[in-house]
Each structure stands twice: as structure tokens, then as C-alpha cells.
Design an enzyme around this catalytic site. Structure first.
Site, PDB file in Angstrom:
ATOM      1  N   GLU A  45     -31.354  40.867  15.363  1.00 38.10           N
ATOM      2  CA  GLU A  45     -30.158  41.195  14.572  1.00 38.10           C
ATOM      3  C   GLU A  45     -29.099  40.113  14.704  1.00 38.10           C
ATOM      4  O   GLU A  45     -28.459  39.741  13.711  1.00 38.10           O
ATOM      5  CB  GLU A  45     -29.595  42.548  14.995  1.00 38.10           C
ATOM      6  CG  GLU A  45     -30.458  43.713  14.565  1.00 38.10           C
ATOM      7  CD  GLU A  45     -29.855  45.066  14.925  1.00 38.10           C
ATOM      8  OE1 GLU A  45     -28.777  45.100  15.567  1.00 38.10           O
ATOM      9  OE2 GLU A  45     -30.451  46.083  14.549  1.00 38.10           O
TER      10      GLU A  45
ATOM     11  N   GLU B 269     -35.408  46.793  22.876  1.00 39.10           N
ATOM     12  CA  GLU B 269     -34.026  46.787  22.383  1.00 39.10           C
ATOM     13  C   GLU B 269     -33.396  45.409  22.523  1.00 39.10           C
ATOM     14  O   GLU B 269     -32.641  44.977  21.649  1.00 39.10           O
ATOM     15  CB  GLU B 269     -33.182  47.843  23.102  1.00 39.10           C
ATOM     16  CG  GLU B 269     -31.770  47.939  22.577  1.00 39.10           C
ATOM     17  CD  GLU B 269     -31.680  48.208  21.081  1.00 39.10           C
ATOM     18  OE1 GLU B 269     -30.770  47.643  20.434  1.00 39.10           O
ATOM     19  OE2 GLU B 269     -32.504  48.972  20.544  1.00 39.10           O
TER      20      GLU B 269
END
Length: 128
Positions: free
Chosen positions: A87, A80
Site C-alpha cells: 500500500e 500485514e
């Protein structure tokens, strides 16, 4: 016409020795804080780890099984963090829709899905 001097990448790395380790630790903690504050998925995984890690310690399983039960949720946190970093970089470059941006973000999401499947599969195979 003057040429720009060659810049040594190491000159941007900063200090060495204990100072470097302390600086790196600070950067890492800042990254964890930023992920926890800014990424709901990371917060959810932290809470999942706060449940699964103690549970893994309480279960009557072998040492190897306990390690697997503990490592898989931690792996999902790592994935993550990398997904969030991808991102952030994609968004930093441009918020415009682009097929390669979508592909990068989708691949990061797919990596996280696989990490979650690894958790489920590991826990299911050990406990069932």
C-alpha cells in the site's frame, strides 16, 4: 553522447558482516515501529498476538499443535507488514485512482483475509 556508468546494485547494499546485521536490525525495528504507529490493522494484530501466543502456551496441546497455534498469528503479522508495504509503494507512486493500484491493494487485503482465516481454522481444528 556519454553513457551513464553501469551501477552495481551491490554498491548500494552498504556494509557486510556484523555492521550489516546491526544496520538490518535497525531497519527492521524502524519498520515495526512505523507499522505499529501508522497501521491500525497491524496494531490490532499485535494485540491479538499478545493474547493468542500466551494462550497457546497455556493450552494442553501437543508440541506440534502449540507451534501451529503460535505460528499462525505471527504469520498474520508478516502478511500485514507486506500488505502495508504494498500500500505504501502504491501510494508513493500515485494517489490517483488506477485499476492496477486498486488491484494491488485488493490483493494485499485478500492475503490478509486468508491469513486471518488460517488463524481461525487452525485454532478451531485444534481446540474443537
Amino acid at each position: 553522447m556519454s553513457e551513464a556508468p553501469d551501477l552495481d546494485a551491490l554498491s548500494f547494499k552498504g556494509r557486510s558482516g556484523l555492521t550489516r546485521i546491526l544496520n538490518a536490525t535497525g531497519y527492521s525495528l524502524a519498520g515495526l515501529r512505523a507499522a505499529y504507529r501508522g497501521e491500525a490493522a497491524f496494531r490490532q494484530l499485535v494485540w491479538l498476538n499478545l493474547v493468542l501466543l500466551p494462550l497457546a502456551c497455556l493450552l494442553d496441546v501437543s508440541r506440534v499443535e502449540r507451534v501451529l497455534l503460535m505460528l499462525t498469528p505471527l504469520l498474520a503479522l508478516v502478511v500485514e507488514l507486506l500488505n502495508s508495504a504494498i500500500e505504501a509503494v502504491v501510494d508513493r507512486i500515485s494517489l490517483n485512482l488506477h485499476p492496477l493500484s486498486k488491484q494491488a491493494k485488493d490483493m494485499g487485503s485478500a492475503a490478509q483475509l486468508l491469513a486471518l482465516l488460517i488463524i481461525a481454522l487452525t485454532w478451531a481444528l485444534i481446540l474443537l
